[in-house]
Design an enzyme around this catalytic site. Structure first.
Site, mmCIF file in Angstrom:
data_model
loop_
_atom_site.group_PDB
_atom_site.id
_atom_site.type_symbol
_atom_site.label_atom_id
_atom_site.label_comp_id
_atom_site.label_asym_id
_atom_site.label_seq_id
_atom_site.Cartn_x
_atom_site.Cartn_y
_atom_site.Cartn_z
ATOM 1 N N GLY A 94 -33.741 33.703 -94.095
ATOM 2 C CA GLY A 94 -34.640 33.331 -92.998
ATOM 3 C C GLY A 94 -34.286 34.134 -91.758
ATOM 4 N N GLY A 96 -32.630 34.788 -88.869
ATOM 5 C CA GLY A 96 -31.477 34.210 -88.196
ATOM 6 C C GLY A 96 -31.366 34.671 -86.755
ATOM 7 N N ARG A 97 -32.066 35.756 -86.462
ATOM 8 C CA ARG A 97 -31.993 36.252 -85.078
ATOM 9 C C ARG A 97 -33.306 36.889 -84.639
ATOM 10 N NH1 ARG A 97 -28.685 41.816 -85.084
ATOM 11 N NH2 ARG A 97 -29.178 42.532 -87.166
ATOM 12 N N ASP A 129 -24.836 34.452 -84.469
ATOM 13 C CA ASP A 129 -25.091 34.058 -83.074
ATOM 14 C C ASP A 129 -26.540 34.292 -82.645
ATOM 15 O OD1 ASP A 129 -25.192 36.782 -82.979
ATOM 16 O OD2 ASP A 129 -23.589 37.035 -81.505
ATOM 17 N N GLY A 130 -27.349 34.848 -83.552
ATOM 18 C CA GLY A 130 -28.754 35.074 -83.212
ATOM 19 C C GLY A 130 -28.982 36.270 -82.295
ATOM 20 N N ARG A 180 -40.307 44.105 -82.239
ATOM 21 C CA ARG A 180 -40.755 44.815 -83.444
ATOM 22 C C ARG A 180 -42.216 44.504 -83.706
ATOM 23 N NH1 ARG A 180 -37.003 44.475 -88.647
ATOM 24 N NH2 ARG A 180 -37.475 42.269 -88.674
ATOM 25 N N ARG A 187 -42.068 39.307 -96.941
ATOM 26 C CA ARG A 187 -41.134 40.118 -97.716
ATOM 27 C C ARG A 187 -41.171 39.712 -99.181
ATOM 28 N NH1 ARG A 187 -36.923 40.923 -93.512
ATOM 29 N NH2 ARG A 187 -37.903 40.180 -91.608
ATOM 30 N N ASP A 256 -35.008 41.001 -99.335
ATOM 31 C CA ASP A 256 -35.488 40.474 -98.051
ATOM 32 C C ASP A 256 -35.826 41.605 -97.088
ATOM 33 O OD1 ASP A 256 -32.549 40.501 -98.457
ATOM 34 O OD2 ASP A 256 -32.494 40.277 -96.289
ATOM 35 N N ASP A 266 -36.596 46.879 -91.478
ATOM 36 C CA ASP A 266 -35.181 46.555 -91.334
ATOM 37 C C ASP A 266 -34.303 47.787 -91.324
ATOM 38 O OD1 ASP A 266 -34.753 44.020 -90.573
ATOM 39 O OD2 ASP A 266 -34.842 43.167 -92.572
HETATM 40 P P1 AMP Z 1 -30.114 42.065 -92.448
HETATM 41 O O1 AMP Z 1 -28.894 42.507 -93.186
HETATM 42 O O2 AMP Z 1 -30.208 42.596 -91.054
HETATM 43 O O3 AMP Z 1 -31.359 42.261 -93.202
HETATM 44 O O4 AMP Z 1 -29.933 40.499 -92.217
HETATM 45 C C1 AMP Z 1 -29.726 39.593 -93.264
HETATM 46 C C2 AMP Z 1 -29.813 38.188 -92.778
HETATM 47 O O5 AMP Z 1 -28.790 37.902 -91.823
HETATM 48 C C3 AMP Z 1 -31.127 37.840 -92.088
HETATM 49 O O6 AMP Z 1 -31.466 36.548 -92.485
HETATM 50 C C4 AMP Z 1 -30.764 37.894 -90.626
HETATM 51 O O7 AMP Z 1 -31.602 37.084 -89.858
HETATM 52 C C5 AMP Z 1 -29.342 37.390 -90.640
HETATM 53 N N1 AMP Z 1 -28.560 37.865 -89.479
HETATM 54 C C6 AMP Z 1 -28.110 39.107 -89.245
HETATM 55 N N2 AMP Z 1 -27.442 39.162 -88.079
HETATM 56 C C7 AMP Z 1 -27.469 37.911 -87.550
HETATM 57 C C8 AMP Z 1 -26.961 37.305 -86.354
HETATM 58 N N3 AMP Z 1 -26.284 38.007 -85.444
HETATM 59 N N4 AMP Z 1 -27.210 36.002 -86.164
HETATM 60 C C9 AMP Z 1 -27.891 35.267 -87.055
HETATM 61 N N5 AMP Z 1 -28.389 35.777 -88.196
HETATM 62 C C10 AMP Z 1 -28.188 37.077 -88.448
HETATM 63 MG MG MG Z 2 -33.220 41.940 -93.047
#
Ligand code: AMP
Ligand code: MG
Length: 492
Positions: A94, A96-97, A129-130, A180, A187, A256, A266
């Protein structure tokens, strides 16, 4: 949360169709305020394409709006639920940020997601931390815009705002929010989420929503779910072929991170290859080379298999027939990919069509480039200047290359096409500049120190990658030996 709504003349025209999907797919959440937003970069051309009025948005307003402090008119923020196979392992994820503000309807009635990335925690943040750091967000801005200029389907970047707050990683970094713009953020992992939740109605709603959003023609077919699967396979085959043509390595092709729309999405540890080597990997976390350059088509197919699995209950009521239909559709990937790849490689060599021996012509050249450790981009760009003679050095000075060149020139002659058109095709198919890693890093480091001029100049050059401008010369030089072993990190 928000101070007040911004004036109406900015051109925002939001729809919120995603919010109408069943409740499992999203969670309402507001961006978290930041201390001292400062606009770092704003994409006025993209803003205009979206129907915004860039002149009606001051820098201070943009900083507030694109940090999430002061939402644009009509925004209804939500985070999207999804799952994904990360390096082969299934996980519920989901946003997360990231927070979707809504879908902007452009003057020509197109629809684009407007999403803030790095705008604070959501119900899907897990331990994160979002937040996001300035350099990775600027990296996404630079590379996604470079991809767009190369003609490769991609999400785009509207703005980056520094938050004025630190983010804690291994080091203390400057925080930032990226805006973005995407055809959608649906996805492969969104379908995996729907299937994993075990609610057929939700899955059906998602299939219908996706068809409406990206492939309404599919409804006119006998089996719209199958039509959707075939269309997504087709778009991914073409997309990955374009990555291969440009020497682009996505770096983290988890399910994802694969968009149903067919856009590249991404930008984490992605990079363009300098020296041609099929097993090139830049990502620090990809220790086994799962997402290496040459593996990308294979991984795309693996991800599409996960997509097909998620669709099974709606491909056919009989499980065996559903599996057969999925398999047949997936079998089509190889041919679609090969056609797209070979067609594009032939264009890179100035060939207007594909003939029997062309695959060998292309792979033999790649073999020579591999042995000769040739720069991928510069070799093809140099070939496009064959009329004025190739330099007699490096790869071009070798006897093996001379033999290959004879075959190639014969094939070009046989086309009976005016040389002018051949050169034009090659120039359009072979960029003179790509976002070279050392240039991107230099731009990011300067920006992190408060000097934006290096990035602005780089963005200017990358916006016209097929030009032969004198300004390009310094950007086409590969990195020096001190840059060997360059690693990229996930966008944190
Ligand atoms: P990514 O590798 O960027 O595709 O991210 C994979 C997952 O990790 C996604 O669900 C992102 O929303 C979550 N995510 C990445 N960085 C953070 C962060 N700093 N805080 C919260 N969720 C994160
Ligand atoms: Mg991603």
């Amino acid at each position: 949360m928000t101070d007040h709504q911004l004036p109406a003349n900015q051109g925002w025209n939001f729809e919120h169709s995603y919010a109408e999907l069943p409740a499992n797919f999203h969670a309402s959440v507001m961006p978290t305020r930041v201390a001292a937003p400062q606009l770092i970069v704003f994409n006025k051309d993209l803003a205009a394409m979206l129907g915004l009025n860039p002149e009606g948005i001051s820098n201070a307003e943009a900083a507030n709006m694109f940090s999430g402090n002061n939402l644009p008119q009509g925004a209804r923020p939500l985070a999207q639920a999804y799952a994904g196979h990360q390096f082969g392992n299934f996980t519920l994820l989901g946003d997360g940020r990231a927070i979707l503000l809504g879908e902007q309807i452009t003057p020509d009635e197109s629809k684009f997601d407007i999403q803030l990335k790095g705008s604070g925690p959501t119900p899907f943040s897990r331990r994160g931390d979002g937040r996001a750091a300035l350099k990775p967000m600027l990296r996404e801005y630079i590379i996604s815009e470079a991809m767009h200029a190369l003609g490769i389907p991609t999400t785009r970047s509207l703005a980056v705002v520094a938050t004025g707050e630190p983010v804690l990683r291994d080091d203390v970094l400057q925080g930032a929010v990226l805006t973005r713009v995407a055809a959608s953020h649906i996805r492969v992992g969104t379908f995996e989420f729907a299937r994993a939740k075990g609610r057929p109605d939700d899955l059906q709603a998602l299939i219908e929503y996706t068809l409406i959003r990206h492939f309404a023609e599919g409804f006119a077919t006998e089996n719209p779910t199958l039509a959707l699967l075939e269309e997504v396979i087709d778009r991914q085959a073409k997309l990955v072929a374009q990555w291969m043509h440009a020497g682009f390595i996505h770096g983290v092709m988890n399910t994802d991170n694969m968009a149903i729309s067919g856009e590249t999405i991404d930008y984490g540890p992605c990079a363009f290859m300098d020296t041609y080597h099929p097993m090139t990997v830049f990502s620090s976390i990809d220790r086994e080379g799962r997402y290496a350059y040459a593996n990308q088509p294979k991984i795309a197919l693996w991800n599409l298999e996960r997509f097909a699995e998620s669709l099974l209950p709606f491909l056919h009521e009989e499980p065996e027939t559903a599996a057969q239909l999925a398999e047949q559709a997936l079998e089509g990937f190889a041919e679609k990919y090969n056609d797209a790849w070979l067609g594009g490689m032939c264009s890179k060599l100035g060939l207007f069509n594909v003939e029997e021996n062309d695959a060998a012509l292309v792979t033999d050249l790649l073999g020579l480039m591999h042995n000769g450790k040739s720069d991928y981009t510069n070799t093809f760009r140099a070939l496009s200047k064959f009329e004025s003679g190739l330099p007699q050095e490096g790869l071009f000075g070798s006897a093996d290359f001379e033999a290959w060149k004879t075959r190639w020139l014969e094939r070009l002659e046989g086309q009976h096409k005016n040389k002018k058109y051949v050169v034009e095709l090659m120039r359009r198919s072979n960029p003179s500049v790509i976002a070279r890693n050392h240039r991107v890093e230099a731009a990011l480091s300067a920006a992190d120190e408060g000097d934006l001029s290096v990035m602005e100049k780089l963005l200017g050059v990358l916006a016209n990658p097929f030009d032969d401008s004198p300004a390009h010369a310094e950007y086409s030089t590969p990195a020096g030996a001190d840059f060997a072993g360059y690693k990229t990190f996930c966008g944190t």
